[in-house]
Design a protein around this motif. Structure first.
Motif, PDB file in Angstrom:
ATOM      1  N   SER A   1       8.343 -13.125 -12.470  1.00  0.00           N
ATOM      2  CA  SER A   1       8.049 -14.512 -12.136  1.00  0.00           C
ATOM      3  C   SER A   1       7.201 -14.586 -10.885  1.00  0.00           C
ATOM      4  O   SER A   1       7.203 -13.712 -10.038  1.00  0.00           O
ATOM      5  CB  SER A   1       9.349 -15.296 -11.932  1.00  0.00           C
ATOM      6  N   SER A   2       6.468 -15.655 -10.779  1.00  0.00           N
ATOM      7  CA  SER A   2       5.618 -15.889  -9.621  1.00  0.00           C
ATOM      8  C   SER A   2       5.873 -17.296  -9.122  1.00  0.00           C
ATOM      9  O   SER A   2       5.824 -18.250  -9.887  1.00  0.00           O
ATOM     10  CB  SER A   2       4.149 -15.718 -10.000  1.00  0.00           C
ATOM     11  N   PHE A   3       6.137 -17.398  -7.806  1.00  0.00           N
ATOM     12  CA  PHE A   3       6.383 -18.716  -7.240  1.00  0.00           C
ATOM     13  C   PHE A   3       5.181 -19.618  -7.399  1.00  0.00           C
ATOM     14  O   PHE A   3       5.309 -20.821  -7.663  1.00  0.00           O
ATOM     15  CB  PHE A   3       6.732 -18.593  -5.743  1.00  0.00           C
ATOM     16  N   LYS A   4       3.973 -19.063  -7.253  1.00  0.00           N
ATOM     17  CA  LYS A   4       2.775 -19.882  -7.359  1.00  0.00           C
ATOM     18  C   LYS A   4       2.624 -20.449  -8.763  1.00  0.00           C
ATOM     19  O   LYS A   4       2.314 -21.630  -8.950  1.00  0.00           O
ATOM     20  CB  LYS A   4       1.537 -19.061  -6.985  1.00  0.00           C
ATOM     21  N   ILE A   5       2.859 -19.603  -9.772  1.00  0.00           N
ATOM     22  CA  ILE A   5       2.748 -20.066 -11.152  1.00  0.00           C
ATOM     23  C   ILE A   5       3.831 -21.095 -11.446  1.00  0.00           C
ATOM     24  O   ILE A   5       3.579 -22.126 -12.084  1.00  0.00           O
ATOM     25  CB  ILE A   5       2.844 -18.881 -12.133  1.00  0.00           C
ATOM     26  N   ASN A   6       5.043 -20.824 -10.974  1.00  0.00           N
ATOM     27  CA  ASN A   6       6.144 -21.750 -11.213  1.00  0.00           C
ATOM     28  C   ASN A   6       5.883 -23.116 -10.583  1.00  0.00           C
ATOM     29  O   ASN A   6       6.251 -24.154 -11.145  1.00  0.00           O
ATOM     30  CB  ASN A   6       7.455 -21.178 -10.679  1.00  0.00           C
ATOM     31  N   LYS A   7       5.280 -23.127  -9.396  1.00  0.00           N
ATOM     32  CA  LYS A   7       4.993 -24.396  -8.753  1.00  0.00           C
ATOM     33  C   LYS A   7       3.949 -25.193  -9.526  1.00  0.00           C
ATOM     34  O   LYS A   7       4.041 -26.422  -9.631  1.00  0.00           O
ATOM     35  CB  LYS A   7       4.526 -24.170  -7.303  1.00  0.00           C
ATOM     36  N   VAL A   8       2.956 -24.504 -10.073  1.00  0.00           N
ATOM     37  CA  VAL A   8       1.943 -25.187 -10.879  1.00  0.00           C
ATOM     38  C   VAL A   8       2.568 -25.777 -12.133  1.00  0.00           C
ATOM     39  O   VAL A   8       2.285 -26.920 -12.516  1.00  0.00           O
ATOM     40  CB  VAL A   8       0.793 -24.215 -11.241  1.00  0.00           C
ATOM     41  N   VAL A   9       3.449 -25.003 -12.780  1.00  0.00           N
ATOM     42  CA  VAL A   9       4.122 -25.500 -13.979  1.00  0.00           C
ATOM     43  C   VAL A   9       5.067 -26.644 -13.618  1.00  0.00           C
ATOM     44  O   VAL A   9       5.240 -27.590 -14.387  1.00  0.00           O
ATOM     45  CB  VAL A   9       4.875 -24.360 -14.686  1.00  0.00           C
ATOM     46  N   SER A  10       5.675 -26.571 -12.437  1.00  0.00           N
ATOM     47  CA  SER A  10       6.538 -27.663 -11.980  1.00  0.00           C
ATOM     48  C   SER A  10       5.756 -28.960 -11.831  1.00  0.00           C
ATOM     49  O   SER A  10       6.292 -30.049 -12.088  1.00  0.00           O
ATOM     50  CB  SER A  10       7.204 -27.302 -10.649  1.00  0.00           C
ATOM     51  N   VAL A  11       4.503 -28.850 -11.401  1.00  0.00           N
ATOM     52  CA  VAL A  11       3.655 -30.035 -11.299  1.00  0.00           C
ATOM     53  C   VAL A  11       3.479 -30.669 -12.674  1.00  0.00           C
ATOM     54  O   VAL A  11       3.560 -31.893 -12.833  1.00  0.00           O
ATOM     55  CB  VAL A  11       2.283 -29.668 -10.691  1.00  0.00           C
ATOM     56  N   LEU A  12       3.250 -29.824 -13.687  1.00  0.00           N
ATOM     57  CA  LEU A  12       3.128 -30.332 -15.053  1.00  0.00           C
ATOM     58  C   LEU A  12       4.403 -31.042 -15.483  1.00  0.00           C
ATOM     59  O   LEU A  12       4.349 -32.134 -16.075  1.00  0.00           O
ATOM     60  CB  LEU A  12       2.830 -29.169 -16.006  1.00  0.00           C
ATOM     61  N   ASN A  13       5.544 -30.451 -15.158  1.00  0.00           N
ATOM     62  CA  ASN A  13       6.831 -30.968 -15.629  1.00  0.00           C
ATOM     63  C   ASN A  13       7.267 -32.228 -14.893  1.00  0.00           C
ATOM     64  O   ASN A  13       7.811 -33.149 -15.497  1.00  0.00           O
ATOM     65  CB  ASN A  13       7.897 -29.881 -15.484  1.00  0.00           C
ATOM     66  N   THR A  14       7.027 -32.277 -13.595  1.00  0.00           N
ATOM     67  CA  THR A  14       7.557 -33.372 -12.785  1.00  0.00           C
ATOM     68  C   THR A  14       6.548 -34.466 -12.472  1.00  0.00           C
ATOM     69  O   THR A  14       6.940 -35.554 -12.035  1.00  0.00           O
ATOM     70  CB  THR A  14       8.106 -32.829 -11.443  1.00  0.00           C
ATOM     71  N   ILE A  15       5.265 -34.196 -12.669  1.00  0.00           N
ATOM     72  CA  ILE A  15       4.244 -35.183 -12.311  1.00  0.00           C
ATOM     73  C   ILE A  15       3.409 -35.607 -13.516  1.00  0.00           C
ATOM     74  O   ILE A  15       3.278 -36.797 -13.806  1.00  0.00           O
ATOM     75  CB  ILE A  15       3.325 -34.634 -11.193  1.00  0.00           C
ATOM     76  N   LEU A  16       2.862 -34.636 -14.247  1.00  0.00           N
ATOM     77  CA  LEU A  16       1.954 -34.981 -15.340  1.00  0.00           C
ATOM     78  C   LEU A  16       2.684 -35.467 -16.589  1.00  0.00           C
ATOM     79  O   LEU A  16       2.227 -36.404 -17.251  1.00  0.00           O
ATOM     80  CB  LEU A  16       1.069 -33.768 -15.680  1.00  0.00           C
ATOM     81  N   THR A  17       3.809 -34.833 -16.926  1.00  0.00           N
ATOM     82  CA  THR A  17       4.534 -35.254 -18.135  1.00  0.00           C
ATOM     83  C   THR A  17       5.001 -36.702 -18.054  1.00  0.00           C
ATOM     84  O   THR A  17       4.813 -37.464 -19.011  1.00  0.00           O
ATOM     85  CB  THR A  17       5.726 -34.312 -18.407  1.00  0.00           C
ATOM     86  N   PRO A  18       5.616 -37.157 -16.933  1.00  0.00           N
ATOM     87  CA  PRO A  18       5.977 -38.582 -16.850  1.00  0.00           C
ATOM     88  C   PRO A  18       4.769 -39.508 -16.947  1.00  0.00           C
ATOM     89  O   PRO A  18       4.900 -40.631 -17.427  1.00  0.00           O
ATOM     90  CB  PRO A  18       6.644 -38.688 -15.468  1.00  0.00           C
ATOM     91  N   LEU A  19       3.601 -39.032 -16.500  1.00  0.00           N
ATOM     92  CA  LEU A  19       2.378 -39.838 -16.623  1.00  0.00           C
ATOM     93  C   LEU A  19       1.908 -39.914 -18.066  1.00  0.00           C
ATOM     94  O   LEU A  19       1.500 -40.972 -18.552  1.00  0.00           O
ATOM     95  CB  LEU A  19       1.272 -39.243 -15.752  1.00  0.00           C
ATOM     96  N   LEU A  20       1.977 -38.775 -18.771  1.00  0.00           N
ATOM     97  CA  LEU A  20       1.439 -38.714 -20.124  1.00  0.00           C
ATOM     98  C   LEU A  20       2.325 -39.400 -21.153  1.00  0.00           C
ATOM     99  O   LEU A  20       1.828 -39.875 -22.187  1.00  0.00           O
ATOM    100  CB  LEU A  20       1.228 -37.244 -20.526  1.00  0.00           C
ATOM    101  N   ASN A  21       3.627 -39.434 -20.913  1.00  0.00           N
ATOM    102  CA  ASN A  21       4.548 -39.985 -21.909  1.00  0.00           C
ATOM    103  C   ASN A  21       4.177 -41.391 -22.391  1.00  0.00           C
ATOM    104  O   ASN A  21       4.152 -41.639 -23.601  1.00  0.00           O
ATOM    105  CB  ASN A  21       5.981 -39.973 -21.374  1.00  0.00           C
ATOM    106  N   PRO A  22       3.871 -42.343 -21.483  1.00  0.00           N
ATOM    107  CA  PRO A  22       3.498 -43.677 -21.981  1.00  0.00           C
ATOM    108  C   PRO A  22       2.255 -43.651 -22.864  1.00  0.00           C
ATOM    109  O   PRO A  22       2.180 -44.382 -23.861  1.00  0.00           O
ATOM    110  CB  PRO A  22       3.232 -44.471 -20.685  1.00  0.00           C
ATOM    111  N   PHE A  23       1.280 -42.817 -22.514  1.00  0.00           N
ATOM    112  CA  PHE A  23       0.052 -42.738 -23.316  1.00  0.00           C
ATOM    113  C   PHE A  23       0.328 -42.065 -24.665  1.00  0.00           C
ATOM    114  O   PHE A  23      -0.206 -42.472 -25.693  1.00  0.00           O
ATOM    115  CB  PHE A  23      -1.020 -41.980 -22.546  1.00  0.00           C
ATOM    116  N   ILE A  24       1.162 -41.029 -24.645  1.00  0.00           N
ATOM    117  CA  ILE A  24       1.479 -40.322 -25.898  1.00  0.00           C
ATOM    118  C   ILE A  24       2.172 -41.251 -26.882  1.00  0.00           C
ATOM    119  O   ILE A  24       1.885 -41.245 -28.083  1.00  0.00           O
ATOM    120  CB  ILE A  24       2.366 -39.092 -25.604  1.00  0.00           C
ATOM    121  N   TYR A  25       3.080 -42.096 -26.370  1.00  0.00           N
ATOM    122  CA  TYR A  25       3.845 -42.967 -27.253  1.00  0.00           C
ATOM    123  C   TYR A  25       3.079 -44.225 -27.672  1.00  0.00           C
ATOM    124  O   TYR A  25       3.518 -44.937 -28.577  1.00  0.00           O
ATOM    125  CB  TYR A  25       5.161 -43.374 -26.586  1.00  0.00           C
ATOM    126  N   THR A  26       1.962 -44.524 -27.018  1.00  0.00           N
ATOM    127  CA  THR A  26       1.242 -45.757 -27.345  1.00  0.00           C
ATOM    128  C   THR A  26      -0.124 -45.522 -27.977  1.00  0.00           C
ATOM    129  O   THR A  26      -0.623 -46.396 -28.686  1.00  0.00           O
ATOM    130  CB  THR A  26       1.033 -46.616 -26.082  1.00  0.00           C
TER     131      THR A  26
END
Length: 329
Positions: free
Chosen positions: A281-306
């Motif tokens: 594991s790599s902390f740098k990679i995990n942090k980037v993936v965390s951004v996807l999980n905690t920031i981008l996914t909540p943003l994309l969900n409304p667009f995906i569902y509409t």
């Protein structure tokens, strides 16, 4: 109760083995220290994403409650998801933005533990809500005649409340043990939020019991909910393939395509972060993936569902369009 007593006894016996150094009262969040010169642009971008997330998820809640045609189980669970995503991203982004504008972003231990609790409580609940949404799609597609009698308003409410209560209980039980730990180790957290791993490393005592509980909870929540979702979609796809017309198959699949996309994004990111061997594991990679999980996914969900949902888009136009006022000449 026995486990709690055992753990507290270990704390008492191991208190004499505390590391040399003073007891810490705060943690330092490193955020992304390797992006010198990009702090202000990133601050603006993430702040804009945060506002869009609040507006997008808020609009879904308003539209569903304002449009009677959307007050069905699928959109009731979607409202729960949007409400959850709003607070899930709020637990992380404000502190992340602070790491971009201050030289030393600190957070007190109580606030750090509180952030960690809400982050994992909401994240755990999200898995259960998405699992219930897959069950709802299974009933709607595989049991269409019995669907109205099975998925009643009372059952929907019970399933939603169960998701919130089970998610709360799983995380709260672990947090009761975590808040009793003394901290005297390294107070630097190489992340943009209070992840449990670095917090446990800062403890002055053996945390093997808490780590074991965390592992068991992770196995219960992530692979467990994923297995249920996969089984639901196996039945769903099997039913869709039995539909004779291509138009019918496409129309039926479109009712669960948005949910399947969200599930793929969430589980893909989480499995990548938590189920990889630690040595690779790599902390740098995990942090980037965390951004996807905690920031981008909540943003994309409304667009995906509409974006491909005609009912939601029609309700959105109806809500956003002000009725014309006719003035007498």
């Amino acid at each position: 109760m026995v486990l709690r007593t055992y753990f507290l006894a270990r704390l008492s016996r191991l208190s004499r083995d505390m590391r040399n150094g003073t007891t810490i009262t705060e943690f330092i969040l490193l955020g992304f220290p390797d992006i010198q010169g990009l702090q202000i642009p990133l601050f603006i971008v993430i702040f804009f994403i945060y506002i869009l997330t609040l507006v997008g998820n808020g609009l879904i809640i308003v539209i569903v409650w304002a449009e009677p045609r959307l007050q069905i189980p699928m959109y009731f669970f979607l409202c729960n998801l949007s409400f959850l995503e709003t607070w899930y991203t709020t637990t992380v982004i404000p502190k992340l933005l602070e790491t971009f504008v201050v030289a030393r972003a600190t957070i007190s231990i109580p606030c750090c533990l509180l952030q960690s609790f809400f982050h994992f409580f909401l994240g755990t609940t999200e898995f259960f809500i998405l699992t219930i949404m897959s069950f709802d799609r299974y009933l709607a597609i595989c049991k269409p005649l019995r669907y109205p009698t099975i998925m009643t308003s009372n059952l929907c409410l019970q399933l939603a409340l169960s998701s919130w209560m089970v998610g709360f209980t799983i995380v709260f039980c672990q947090m009761l043990l975590l808040i009793q730990l003394p901290f005297c180790g390294n107070n630097v957290i190489n992340h943009f939020y209070c992840d449990v791993g670095p917090i446990l490393k800062a403890a002055c005592v053996d945390t093997s019991i808490l780590e074991l509980l965390g592992l068991l909870a992770t196995i219960l929540v992530i692979p467990g909910s994923l297995l249920f979702t996969v089984i639901s979609y196996i039945y769903i796809l099997s039913t869709i393939l039995q539909i004779p017309s291509a138009t019918g198959r496409q129309k039926t699949f479109s009712t669960c395509a948005s949910h399947l996309t969200v599930v793929s994004l969430l589980y893909g990111a989480v499995l990548f972060m938590y189920l990889r061997p630690t040595t690779h594991s790599s902390f740098k990679i995990n942090k980037v993936v965390s951004v996807l999980n905690t920031i981008l996914t909540p943003l994309l969900n409304p667009f995906i569902y509409t974006i491909r949902n005609k009912e939601v888009k029609a309700a959105l136009r109806k809500t956003m369009t002000c009725p014309k006022t006719h003035h007498p000449e």
